[in-house]
Motif scaffolding. Structure first.
Motif, PDB file in Angstrom:
ATOM      1  N   PHE A 139      43.325  57.687  44.991  1.00  0.00           N
ATOM      2  CA  PHE A 139      42.320  58.104  44.936  1.00  0.00           C
ATOM      3  C   PHE A 139      42.834  59.612  45.361  1.00  0.00           C
ATOM      4  O   PHE A 139      41.049  60.777  45.670  1.00  0.00           O
ATOM      5  CB  PHE A 139      41.383  58.004  45.978  1.00  0.00           C
ATOM      6  CG  PHE A 139      41.420  56.286  45.937  1.00  0.00           C
ATOM      7  CD1 PHE A 139      40.280  55.989  44.891  1.00  0.00           C
ATOM      8  CD2 PHE A 139      42.046  55.130  47.378  1.00  0.00           C
ATOM      9  CE1 PHE A 139      40.009  54.468  45.022  1.00  0.00           C
ATOM     10  CE2 PHE A 139      42.052  53.940  46.593  1.00  0.00           C
ATOM     11  CZ  PHE A 139      40.814  53.399  45.647  1.00  0.00           C
ATOM     12  N   ALA A 140      43.942  60.115  45.259  1.00  0.00           N
ATOM     13  CA  ALA A 140      44.042  61.534  46.063  1.00  0.00           C
ATOM     14  C   ALA A 140      44.088  63.030  44.409  1.00  0.00           C
ATOM     15  O   ALA A 140      44.315  62.699  43.637  1.00  0.00           O
ATOM     16  CB  ALA A 140      45.592  61.135  46.386  1.00  0.00           C
ATOM     17  N   THR A 141      43.323  63.912  44.745  1.00  0.00           N
ATOM     18  CA  THR A 141      43.636  64.970  43.831  1.00  0.00           C
ATOM     19  C   THR A 141      44.582  65.887  44.099  1.00  0.00           C
ATOM     20  O   THR A 141      44.125  66.859  42.877  1.00  0.00           O
ATOM     21  CB  THR A 141      41.904  64.589  43.565  1.00  0.00           C
ATOM     22  OG1 THR A 141      41.506  66.035  44.995  1.00  0.00           O
ATOM     23  CG2 THR A 141      40.776  64.068  43.420  1.00  0.00           C
ATOM     24  N   GLY A 142      44.893  66.454  45.054  1.00  0.00           N
ATOM     25  CA  GLY A 142      45.835  67.168  44.811  1.00  0.00           C
ATOM     26  C   GLY A 142      46.884  67.704  44.220  1.00  0.00           C
ATOM     27  O   GLY A 142      47.811  66.384  43.590  1.00  0.00           O
ATOM     28  N   ASP A 194      36.874  46.769  40.189  1.00  0.00           N
ATOM     29  CA  ASP A 194      38.278  47.008  39.339  1.00  0.00           C
ATOM     30  C   ASP A 194      39.645  47.945  39.821  1.00  0.00           C
ATOM     31  O   ASP A 194      40.588  47.006  39.472  1.00  0.00           O
ATOM     32  CB  ASP A 194      37.745  46.604  38.131  1.00  0.00           C
ATOM     33  CG  ASP A 194      37.065  45.503  37.719  1.00  0.00           C
ATOM     34  OD1 ASP A 194      36.945  44.500  37.916  1.00  0.00           O
ATOM     35  OD2 ASP A 194      36.365  45.384  36.673  1.00  0.00           O
ATOM     36  N   TYR A 195      39.135  49.039  39.239  1.00  0.00           N
ATOM     37  CA  TYR A 195      39.990  49.898  39.574  1.00  0.00           C
ATOM     38  C   TYR A 195      40.547  49.215  41.160  1.00  0.00           C
ATOM     39  O   TYR A 195      41.706  49.538  41.175  1.00  0.00           O
ATOM     40  CB  TYR A 195      39.574  51.387  40.016  1.00  0.00           C
ATOM     41  CG  TYR A 195      39.759  52.513  40.466  1.00  0.00           C
ATOM     42  CD1 TYR A 195      40.895  52.978  39.161  1.00  0.00           C
ATOM     43  CD2 TYR A 195      40.664  53.277  41.682  1.00  0.00           C
ATOM     44  CE1 TYR A 195      42.393  54.008  39.245  1.00  0.00           C
ATOM     45  CE2 TYR A 195      41.678  54.099  41.487  1.00  0.00           C
ATOM     46  CZ  TYR A 195      42.001  54.221  40.900  1.00  0.00           C
ATOM     47  OH  TYR A 195      43.114  55.242  40.796  1.00  0.00           O
ATOM     48  N   GLY A 241      51.873  53.284  37.102  1.00  0.00           N
ATOM     49  CA  GLY A 241      51.709  51.894  37.675  1.00  0.00           C
ATOM     50  C   GLY A 241      49.780  51.284  37.089  1.00  0.00           C
ATOM     51  O   GLY A 241      49.693  49.953  37.021  1.00  0.00           O
ATOM     52  N   GLY A 242      50.018  51.722  35.593  1.00  0.00           N
ATOM     53  CA  GLY A 242      48.689  50.898  34.690  1.00  0.00           C
ATOM     54  C   GLY A 242      47.302  51.488  35.730  1.00  0.00           C
ATOM     55  O   GLY A 242      46.560  50.941  35.465  1.00  0.00           O
ATOM     56  N   VAL A 243      47.710  52.017  36.613  1.00  0.00           N
ATOM     57  CA  VAL A 243      46.503  53.099  37.226  1.00  0.00           C
ATOM     58  C   VAL A 243      45.867  54.507  36.954  1.00  0.00           C
ATOM     59  O   VAL A 243      47.357  54.909  37.408  1.00  0.00           O
ATOM     60  CB  VAL A 243      46.322  52.105  39.182  1.00  0.00           C
ATOM     61  CG1 VAL A 243      45.050  53.229  39.103  1.00  0.00           C
ATOM     62  CG2 VAL A 243      46.946  50.973  38.938  1.00  0.00           C
ATOM     63  N   PRO A 293      36.620  61.167  43.035  1.00  0.00           N
ATOM     64  CA  PRO A 293      37.350  59.774  43.996  1.00  0.00           C
ATOM     65  C   PRO A 293      36.006  58.899  44.108  1.00  0.00           C
ATOM     66  O   PRO A 293      36.770  57.831  44.412  1.00  0.00           O
ATOM     67  CB  PRO A 293      37.712  60.578  44.878  1.00  0.00           C
ATOM     68  CG  PRO A 293      38.187  61.611  44.328  1.00  0.00           C
ATOM     69  CD  PRO A 293      37.130  61.980  42.825  1.00  0.00           C
ATOM     70  N   ALA A 294      34.322  59.417  44.382  1.00  0.00           N
ATOM     71  CA  ALA A 294      33.522  58.817  45.193  1.00  0.00           C
ATOM     72  C   ALA A 294      33.367  57.921  44.211  1.00  0.00           C
ATOM     73  O   ALA A 294      33.442  56.320  44.481  1.00  0.00           O
ATOM     74  CB  ALA A 294      32.811  59.044  45.527  1.00  0.00           C
ATOM     75  N   ASP A 295      33.675  57.573  42.278  1.00  0.00           N
ATOM     76  CA  ASP A 295      33.635  56.724  41.477  1.00  0.00           C
ATOM     77  C   ASP A 295      34.562  55.476  41.757  1.00  0.00           C
ATOM     78  O   ASP A 295      34.604  54.409  41.789  1.00  0.00           O
ATOM     79  CB  ASP A 295      33.148  56.930  40.116  1.00  0.00           C
ATOM     80  CG  ASP A 295      32.155  58.412  40.192  1.00  0.00           C
ATOM     81  OD1 ASP A 295      31.075  58.198  40.836  1.00  0.00           O
ATOM     82  OD2 ASP A 295      32.404  59.119  39.443  1.00  0.00           O
ATOM     83  N   LEU A 296      35.933  55.790  42.344  1.00  0.00           N
ATOM     84  CA  LEU A 296      36.448  55.195  42.028  1.00  0.00           C
ATOM     85  C   LEU A 296      36.371  54.192  43.476  1.00  0.00           C
ATOM     86  O   LEU A 296      36.263  53.505  42.850  1.00  0.00           O
ATOM     87  CB  LEU A 296      38.647  55.740  42.256  1.00  0.00           C
ATOM     88  CG  LEU A 296      38.930  56.732  40.642  1.00  0.00           C
ATOM     89  CD1 LEU A 296      39.633  57.617  41.120  1.00  0.00           C
ATOM     90  CD2 LEU A 296      38.770  56.001  39.381  1.00  0.00           C
ATOM     91  N   LEU A 297      36.233  54.947  44.492  1.00  0.00           N
ATOM     92  CA  LEU A 297      36.070  54.119  45.453  1.00  0.00           C
ATOM     93  C   LEU A 297      34.765  52.863  45.176  1.00  0.00           C
ATOM     94  O   LEU A 297      34.607  51.994  45.364  1.00  0.00           O
ATOM     95  CB  LEU A 297      36.019  54.719  46.507  1.00  0.00           C
ATOM     96  CG  LEU A 297      36.694  55.736  47.356  1.00  0.00           C
ATOM     97  CD1 LEU A 297      36.817  56.782  48.228  1.00  0.00           C
ATOM     98  CD2 LEU A 297      37.390  54.517  47.491  1.00  0.00           C
ATOM     99  N   ALA A 298      33.542  52.997  44.421  1.00  0.00           N
ATOM    100  CA  ALA A 298      32.984  52.209  44.351  1.00  0.00           C
ATOM    101  C   ALA A 298      32.858  51.468  43.434  1.00  0.00           C
ATOM    102  O   ALA A 298      32.486  50.143  42.697  1.00  0.00           O
ATOM    103  CB  ALA A 298      31.582  53.038  43.723  1.00  0.00           C
TER     104      ALA A 298
END
Length: 517
Positions: A214-217, A33-34, A15-17, A25-30
């Motif tokens: 933000f899921a990595t599994g 824009d993401y 979906g463009g993300v 995930p910590a970087d993405l949460l911060a």
């Protein structure tokens, strides 16, 4: 066998993300824009990529035309020939009752004979930790500060290596009371708190869609904040995925209640879940028909969620809808013999709120997937298409018309009005009699058999008076169908934590976890 898509390719952009593990995930949460792009995708992703599969529009123009046209013809016919029209309607509904009853008995017998997928403790524990796939647990919650502490205990009880387990607690940004309670949780290395920006629709699937970014599994599952899953459930699922074909992309755990003896309602609810998850869904699995998922303890290959677009945020039984989309893509779902314990509603009004949403969502899901009936028929085949209709549309419709038949029966017993006899012409009278006597007896019998097989003899007497439970179902179904017309995507609030065994009260709001079956 259908080949599973390449996870590395599908996860790189959804979906463009960007959603793969290239970024922490910590970087993405911060990254604001993401997060903005993730929120847009969580709300609008499915309806932008595949509008026909989104419940953001409850009724298409064709469905409105057919519905209003049919209602108009029925009204005209009733005005011109009320007796004949009533007899035709009763005849059609009686035949539908018989067909639904026969199909339900067939599914129950198949579930009783075949059972759910079984992964032994030995097999689950045999997989070395280093060979286990990474796992993400999504835990959506809203206004549930009391259960946050229990969440840690339940997640730590899971027998799975910490280094391969990611737990995302999904909280709404404006849910300050739960956020405050989660501050202590945030220090725990097992749980990561993800704040979901406020946006309509305020639903659980929207929160899960957001959390998925933000899921990595490699495997993703959902638990409610108050759930107590089987400690070996994740290992059992990982072993099942490893042992079975790649076209198996989803595994549904069984759900049951820890407070089944609190009152007669919880006893009925426990028996209801016992039949559904213990026998009917395994029967559907044995029939290779689409399985309407429960709202918790369903485990997905992450690649599957990336391929089909995850959950529909506008569908109030997003789990059932996802089960249908899985089948429509030619994939399979299995039911595993691993139980997650929940809390049964102890309050009748609270129960009606919850069940009316389920009925509304079932019909919502059926309407969405019937937008392309020919394509669905080609994919599912006639038997599975029939079963899909009986389960998703038949369940709420039959629950609604039950009220009509009970009123007819009451009027006949009270005064034996001649007009009642004209509604049951010829053989329809005998079919209706079979449905009344044999059908009700068969449903009570299924309740008793399910309780016996599950070792719940303590609930035997409530099972004998279960027709009163069906009356509540009818009330909930009528309410749900009304809401489908008036406010289709509204996620009605229900409450948890009010059982006798609960110490405090918790609330279940739009994004809070509930079973959606």
């Amino acid at each position: 066998m259908r080949r599973r898509p390449d996870r590395r390719a599908t996860r790189r952009e959804w979906g463009g993300v960007v959603t793969d593990s290239a970024r922490d995930p910590a970087d993405l949460l911060a990254d604001p824009d993401y997060r903005a792009r993730a929120l847009h995708d969580a709300v609008d992703g499915l309806r932008e990529r595949d509008p026909s599969m989104s419940a953001s529009v409850a009724f298409t123009r064709v469905q409105k035309t057919i519905g209003l046209g049919g209602a108009g013809l029925l009204a005209v016919a009733a005005a011109l020939a009320p007796g004949v029209t009533g007899a035709v309607v009763v005849s059609v509904l009686t035949v539908v009752y018989i067909l639904a009853l026969v199909d339900r008995l067939v599914l129950f017998r198949r579930g009783l004979m075949n059972g759910a997928l079984t992964i032994s403790d030995e097999r689950a524990l045999a997989v070395p930790d280093e060979e286990l796939p990474s796992y993400t647990v999504l835990v959506p919650a809203y206004n549930e500060p009391e259960v946050v502490g229990d969440l840690i205990g339940h997640m730590r009880a899971l027998d799975y290596p910490i280094g391969k387990l990611q737990v995302l607690l999904l909280l709404e940004e404006d849910d300050q009371v739960t956020i405050d309670a989660a501050k202590a949780v945030a220090a725990d290395d097992l749980v990561t708190v993800v704040l979901v920006p406020p946006a309509d629709p305020r639903t659980k699937p929207k929160a899960c869609n957001y959390g998925l970014h933000f899921a990595t599994g490699d495997i993703v599952t959902i638990y409610d904040a108050e759930d107590e899953p089987d400690p070996l459930q994740l290992r059992r699922v990982a072993a099942a995925f490893a042992d079975l074909d790649d076209d198996l992309v989803c595994i549904q755990g069984k759900l049951s209640f820890h407070n089944g003896t609190d009152n007669v309602l919880t006893a009925w609810f426990t028996a209801d879940y016992g039949i559904w998850f213990g026998y009917l869904l395994p029967g559907v699995m044995a029939s290779r028909a689409p399985i309407p998922l429960g709202g918790t303890s369903n485990h997905f290959r992450r690649s599957l969620l990336d391929e089909i677009g995850a959950w529909d945020p506008f569908n109030v039984t997003e789990d059932a809808d996802l089960g249908l989309r899985i089948a429509a893509r030619g994939y399979r779902t299995a039911v595993i013999d691993s139980v997650t314990m929940e809390e049964a509603n102890v309050d009748a009004i609270n129960w009606v709120r919850q069940r009316s949403r389920w009925y509304k969502g079932y019909m919502q899901t059926w309407l969405v997937h019937m937008r392309h009936p020919r394509a669905l028929l080609r994919t599912l085949g006639p038997v599975s298409m029939y079963r899909f209709t009986m389960l998703l549309a038949g369940t709420p419709v039959i629950a609604c018309v039950n009220m009509m038949f009970w009123l007819i029966a009451a009027v006949w017993v009270a005064g034996q009005l001649p007009v009642i006899s004209t509604l049951f012409p010829g053989p329809i009278y005998y079919f209706a009699l079979i449905s009344l006597v044999f059908g009700n007896s068969a449903m009570i019998y299924m309740n008793i058999i399910a309780l016996r097989e599950d070792g719940r003899g303590d609930l035997f007497w409530p099972a004998l008076i279960v027709p009163a439970y069906w009356l509540m179902m009818s009330v909930a179904a009528i309410k749900g169908m009304w809401q489908l017309i008036r406010n289709p995507s509204y996620w009605e609030k229900t409450f948890h934590g009010i059982a006798k065994s609960a110490d405090e009260s918790t609330a279940d709001e739009p994004t809070a976890g509930e079973a959606g079956s």
